[in-house]
Design an enzyme around this catalytic site. Structure first.
Site, PDB file in Angstrom:
ATOM      1  N   HIS A  63       0.772  -1.220  -0.228  1.00 46.58           N
ATOM      2  CA  HIS A  63       0.037   0.175  -0.118  1.00 46.58           C
ATOM      3  C   HIS A  63       0.912   1.211   0.001  1.00 46.58           C
ATOM      4  O   HIS A  63       1.906   1.145   0.530  1.00 46.58           O
ATOM      5  CB  HIS A  63      -0.705  -0.157   1.298  1.00 46.58           C
ATOM      6  CG  HIS A  63      -1.996   0.902   1.370  1.00 46.58           C
ATOM      7  ND1 HIS A  63      -1.840   2.299   1.765  1.00 46.58           N
ATOM      8  CD2 HIS A  63      -3.472   1.082   1.130  1.00 46.58           C
ATOM      9  CE1 HIS A  63      -2.826   3.079   1.641  1.00 46.58           C
ATOM     10  NE2 HIS A  63      -3.810   2.086   1.493  1.00 46.58           N
ATOM     11  N   ASP A 102       3.110  -4.593   8.249  1.00 44.96           N
ATOM     12  CA  ASP A 102       1.962  -3.842   8.041  1.00 44.96           C
ATOM     13  C   ASP A 102       0.668  -5.015   8.212  1.00 44.96           C
ATOM     14  O   ASP A 102       0.555  -5.657   6.947  1.00 44.96           O
ATOM     15  CB  ASP A 102       1.995  -3.166   6.670  1.00 44.96           C
ATOM     16  CG  ASP A 102       0.505  -2.543   6.317  1.00 44.96           C
ATOM     17  OD1 ASP A 102      -0.413  -2.468   7.267  1.00 44.96           O
ATOM     18  OD2 ASP A 102       0.528  -1.736   5.235  1.00 44.96           O
ATOM     19  N   GLN A 110      -4.546  -5.235   6.718  1.00 44.77           N
ATOM     20  CA  GLN A 110      -5.526  -6.187   6.101  1.00 44.77           C
ATOM     21  C   GLN A 110      -5.297  -7.724   6.851  1.00 44.77           C
ATOM     22  O   GLN A 110      -6.319  -8.483   6.478  1.00 44.77           O
ATOM     23  CB  GLN A 110      -5.199  -6.444   4.641  1.00 44.77           C
ATOM     24  CG  GLN A 110      -5.417  -5.117   3.814  1.00 44.77           C
ATOM     25  CD  GLN A 110      -6.578  -4.759   3.981  1.00 44.77           C
ATOM     26  OE1 GLN A 110      -7.555  -5.393   3.850  1.00 44.77           O
ATOM     27  NE2 GLN A 110      -6.839  -3.206   3.627  1.00 44.77           N
ATOM     28  N   LYS A 166     -10.583  -1.332  10.619  1.00 43.46           N
ATOM     29  CA  LYS A 166     -10.736  -2.377   9.879  1.00 43.46           C
ATOM     30  C   LYS A 166     -10.847  -3.902  10.377  1.00 43.46           C
ATOM     31  O   LYS A 166     -11.263  -4.765   9.736  1.00 43.46           O
ATOM     32  CB  LYS A 166      -9.416  -2.682   9.009  1.00 43.46           C
ATOM     33  CG  LYS A 166      -8.874  -1.633   7.875  1.00 43.46           C
ATOM     34  CD  LYS A 166      -7.901  -1.922   7.150  1.00 43.46           C
ATOM     35  CE  LYS A 166      -7.568  -0.646   6.131  1.00 43.46           C
ATOM     36  NZ  LYS A 166      -8.308  -0.233   5.306  1.00 43.46           N
ATOM     37  N   CYS A 176      -4.782   2.276  -3.537  1.00 46.06           N
ATOM     38  CA  CYS A 176      -3.669   2.869  -3.052  1.00 46.06           C
ATOM     39  C   CYS A 176      -2.412   1.813  -3.449  1.00 46.06           C
ATOM     40  O   CYS A 176      -1.519   1.702  -2.304  1.00 46.06           O
ATOM     41  CB  CYS A 176      -3.730   3.347  -1.559  1.00 46.06           C
ATOM     42  SG  CYS A 176      -4.889   4.762  -1.478  1.00 46.06           S
TER      43      CYS A 176
END
Length: 405
Positions: free
Chosen positions: A122, A199, A202, A225, A363
């Site tokens: 991202h 990261d 997600q 999220k 993104c």
């Protein structure tokens, strides 16, 4: 499954609404998840019952709010299996957490040092490291991707050397749903003495990361999220690294002593939590973690895998469909297009039929450049979605294709 999907859906009041007089089918969970009533109620309860600033007050409300905030920190520590609660920093989201680490590395890296990111990142895990390179003179290296949307691990291993100072990759690709082999990535990075940031934006809605088992130096994610409030997030960092990095922001709360001649900083985690935080958000993020653990991540993983397989099968029935991201290990995300049709046109039409998907580059422009496309249609599923909703999406797509061909 060991959980009742219809009962779970009743926990989410927004799912009962209609869009353009059609039942809402929400398949944009990769952008943000919906919130269960228990989370909505917890936010209201904070402001109704214990609203006060934390850590500084001796009065009753301040102490109650402080206790609730720090209890949420401990919940998240236990959820991630972090060694210490002070290794859990509350942030405004994944982007904030990555920038915090990148800013710190930008001050300690030297010219000639190297940072490794992946082609699947991202923009939030690309741009901060480009800025760090500009400040420090370090060089950015990129792990290439393969045609199925997975990362080239042979190329990654070849990139590693004694100049590599940090490797930073996503756990799951937001654009393709690829689950990256982060444990292998971490192990290989450690062989050359490099730190690793994951990261997890997600990943946290779909699985339960164990940061001690992964052995990563940093793990960042967003609350919104994973059924929590917007404007919330967490950065996990190993104690020795958080002590080594300089503060990201200056102000109240992050100091031990201030004079005009010199300032000394507070101990962890307060060194990185300047100013009044999103107190309600931190507390309610703890509520969201409790809710997800109550459902059980084993249940979530199994059910969402069923949705992914079913949606892949149903979508494959449509003519001229092109899938992007077909790696063996995937989360419940499908990116696709139809030959000769712009993804935005499809998304706009099916929105009129109540179907919420994401269209565009997500993104993640380098991924789109790899496939030489302007973007994709992305359907991202959560544990509160159903196969019947997938059927509704298929029918909406058929109508859109009839109009656009």
């Amino acid at each position: 499954m060991s959980f009742d999907i219809q009962k779970i859906r009743q926990d989410f009041p927004i799912l009962a609404q209609r869009v353009n007089d059609k039942p809402l089918v929400y398949f944009d969970n990769g952008a943000t998840s919906q919130k269960p009533q228990v989370v909505i109620d917890a936010e209201a309860r904070y402001y109704n019952e214990i609203n006060a600033n934390i850590h500084r007050g001796v009065h009753h409300l301040s102490q109650v709010a402080t206790d609730a905030y720090e209890e949420a920190r401990v919940k998240i520590q236990q959820h991630l299996n972090a060694k210490n609660s002070f290794e859990i920093l509350f942030t405004a989201g994944t982007t904030f957490g990555i920038n915090l680490v990148a800013n710190g590395f930008g001050q300690i890296l030297q010219p000639g040092d190297e940072i490794i990111v992946s082609h699947l990142e991202h923009h939030s895990n690309i741009v901060p490291w480009q800025l760090a390179c500009e400040r420090s003179g370090a060089t950015l290296k990129v792990i290439p991707m393969l045609a199925d949307g997975s990362l080239d691990m042979e190329a990654y291993t070849a990139l590693l050397n004694d100049k590599t100072k940090i490797v930073t990759v996503n756990h799951i690709s937001n654009a393709l749903g690829t689950i990256n082999p982060v444990k292998f990535i971490i192990e290989k990075a450690h062989e050359v003495g490099a730190a690793v940031l994951i990261d997890g934006a997600q990943a946290v809605p779909h699985l339960k990361p164990d940061v001690q088992d992964l052995d990563c130096e940093f793990y960042a994610f967003s609350g919104h999220k994973m059924c929590g409030p917007t404007g919330t997030g967490v950065l996990y960092g190993k104690e020795q690294w958080l002590n080594q990095l300089p503060p990201y922001q200056g102000g109240g709360e992050m100091i031990k002593e201030v004079t005009f001649e010199k300032t000394t900083y507070a101990c962890l985690p307060h060194k990185f939590e300047a100013g009044t935080p999103n107190i309600a958000g931190g507390i309610v993020l703890g509520t969201a973690v409790d809710y997800l653990n109550g459902i059980g991540f084993d249940n979530i993983v199994a059910y969402e895998h069923q949705l992914l397989e079913y949606a892949t099968k149903r979508l494959s029935e449509l003519e001229d469909i092109e899938f992007y991201g077909t790696a063996k290990e995937k989360a419940s995300v499908i990116s696709f297009n139809f030959k000769g049709i712009h993804p935005y046109d499809v998304g706009a039409i099916i929105d009129k039929l109540g179907i919420a998907v994401r269209t565009g580059h997500h993104c993640a422009q380098p991924i789109m450049d790899y496939f030489n496309i302007p973007g994709t249609i992305r359907a991202s599923f959560a544990f509160y979605n159903t196969k019947e909703e997938i059927d509704q999406m298929i029918e909406a797509l058929k109508k859109a294709l009839m109009m656009l061909r």
